[in-house]
Write an enzyme that holds these catalytic residues in place. Structure first.
Site, PDB file in Angstrom:
ATOM      1  CG  ASP A 221     -71.125   2.690 -41.547  1.00  0.00           C
ATOM      2  OD1 ASP A 221     -71.580   1.477 -41.871  1.00  0.00           O
ATOM      3  OD2 ASP A 221     -70.622   2.823 -40.588  1.00  0.00           O
ATOM      4  CG  ASP A 299     -73.164  -5.137 -31.498  1.00  0.00           C
ATOM      5  OD1 ASP A 299     -73.811  -5.094 -30.635  1.00  0.00           O
ATOM      6  OD2 ASP A 299     -72.481  -4.353 -32.197  1.00  0.00           O
TER       7      ASP A 299
END
Length: 455
Positions: A221, A299
């Site tokens: 994206d 992350d």
């Protein structure tokens, strides 16, 4: 609608056949020669055959239409379309044949000694990955030096078809383990993050086992800036030269147009915060992380001190990536408030022509960190109302978590912490641009380090 059109066509053809047959009989005289009689007989037979074929075809069509509506699970529309095409002579638009993606490249260095940088695009079930790949191909300076490897999870056929439509411009690899992941009941809503971590681990292993020294990671994206590839070409050597660096990111978490200096697209920083969203790592780092890769929230895990080990990333003043994906496993977290306002650089900076030595730790700490504490301290109100007499950069000081969050909210900056580190911070210093002035939000000069309890 298509079924009605088909029935109208069939009805017209049947009517035409009967009319032709009737007219032939009416216009045939009684005084016919043998040859004429034989010809009329042949036409009569052909007319009846045509009539029978039309009748049979109509029955088949009616049966197909009945099946379509009576048995919803059977999709008959393609068959109806094919028959209608045979009757009417129309040339229906045929689906584009899927092209064969390129195999995984094995070349790891160019003839001039420069490394090959695989661009690893992570995809799942968003057909909008086309925007991402189109953008990458548009700005890619070399197909050989920047092979695009699209790694797909989820097994979504529509998304796979979009990826395959690029043919040998990209390589498609598919995460083979589509088994369900068992999680605790309280973590079921986070199952998507478990699948993402599994996907990342597999794809990075698959890519680095080829022998590449670097990889650039892009989510499906993201759009990229015109100098996205040039940015990584100009900074990759820093990862080899400076052991205190462990990634180069194209993203600025505080990259909204109102708080960046648009006149400084070449400006780069060191940051203790792992930005992600278009980033480069080395094979050496992956060898370290892969053996302990987490099952979820990779992350956040990578930002923890046990992984970071005081290492930092390079990040730009103006982002070289921008996300267009509001919908995902994070349910648009931060999107409306921050992410959609990130400024994407429109300039092409020749980073390969710039001396990057100022970003090495010893040089940067002397020129950047020390200079920050020479700038005058001002308040937010003075900054907002432009009541500062002196020209040049200024500093706003914070001492507590609450004070930091209050100031960042007033300034429109992201106010959260990960493992105690504010977004974009280096040694606790968050730099931004405000009212045409460089501003540094900084802790006391005797700062002792990040506090995990601030997260």
């Amino acid at each position: 609608m298509r079924s009605r059109k088909v029935l109208l066509i069939v009805g017209f053809l049947i009517t035409w056949t009967y009319a032709t047959y009737y007219l032939l009989l009416r216009n045939t005289g009684v005084n016919l020669s043998r040859a004429q009689a034989h010809q009329m007989y042949r036409l009569n037979v052909e007319a009846r055959d045509a009539n029978k074929k039309s009748h049979d075809m109509a029955k088949n069509l009616l049966q197909l239409v009945k099946t379509k509506y009576d048995q919803a699970q059977t999709v008959s529309t393609p068959q109806i379309s094919i028959v209608a095409a045979e009757i009417s002579g129309e040339m229906l638009e045929q689906p584009v044949a899927k092209q064969t993606p390129a195999p995984i490249p094995t070349r790891t260095y160019m003839g001039n000694g420069e490394p090959v940088f695989p661009v690893l695009v992570f995809a799942c079930n968003r057909v909008s990955v086309k925007k991402c790949i189109d953008n990458l191909i548009e700005y890619r300076p070399s197909m050989e030096q920047f092979p695009i490897i699209v790694s797909q999870d989820c097994g979504d056929e529509n998304t796979k078809g979009v990826i395959q439509s690029f043919g040998n411009q990209v390589t498609l690899i598919e995460q083979p383990d589509q088994s369900d992941i068992k999680v605790l009941p309280k973590e079921r809503k986070f199952k998507g993050y478990y699948k993402i971590a599994r996907h990342y681990g597999w794809a990075l292993n698959t890519t680095f086992k080829v022998g590449f020294d670097f990889a650039i990671i892009v989510e499906d994206d993201l759009n990229v800036a015109p100098d996205f590839f040039e940015y990584f070409l100009g900074t990759h050597k820093l990862l080899k030269q400076d052991p205190s660096l462990w990634c180069v990111s194209a993203w600025n978490d505080n990259g909204k147009a109102a708080v960046v200096d648009a006149s400084k697209p070449e400006l780069l920083y060191r940051t203790d915060f792992f930005p992600g969203l278009g980033w480069m790592l080395t094979k050496k780092l992956w060898s370290e992380l892969s053996v302990k890769w987490p099952k979820s929230f990779w992350d956040d895990w990578i930002r923890h001190p046990a992984q970071r080990k005081h290492r930092v990333c390079i990040r730009p003043e103006i982002s070289r990536t921008r996300t267009f994906g509001k919908i995902g496993v994070s349910n648009g977290l931060f999107f409306d408030k921050y992410l959609k306002h990130i400024k994407l650089s429109e300039d092409f900076v020749q980073f390969t022509k710039i001396n990057m030595s100022h970003l090495l730790k010893d040089n940067y700490d002397k020129t950047f960190v020390q200079s920050v504490y020479t700038y005058p301290i001002v308040t937010y109100d003075e900054l907002r109302r432009n009541l500062i007499a002196a020209e040049g950069p200024v500093r706003i000081q914070y001492t507590t978590r609450e004070q930091y969050k209050r100031i960042t909210k007033m300034l429109g900056l992201m106010d959260d912490f990960k493992s105690g580190v504010p977004r974009t911070a280096y040694h606790g210093i968050v730099s931004f641009f405000y009212n045409k002035r460089r501003v540094h939000l900084a802790p006391n000069a005797n700062w002792k380090g990040y506090d995990l309890s601030w997260s």
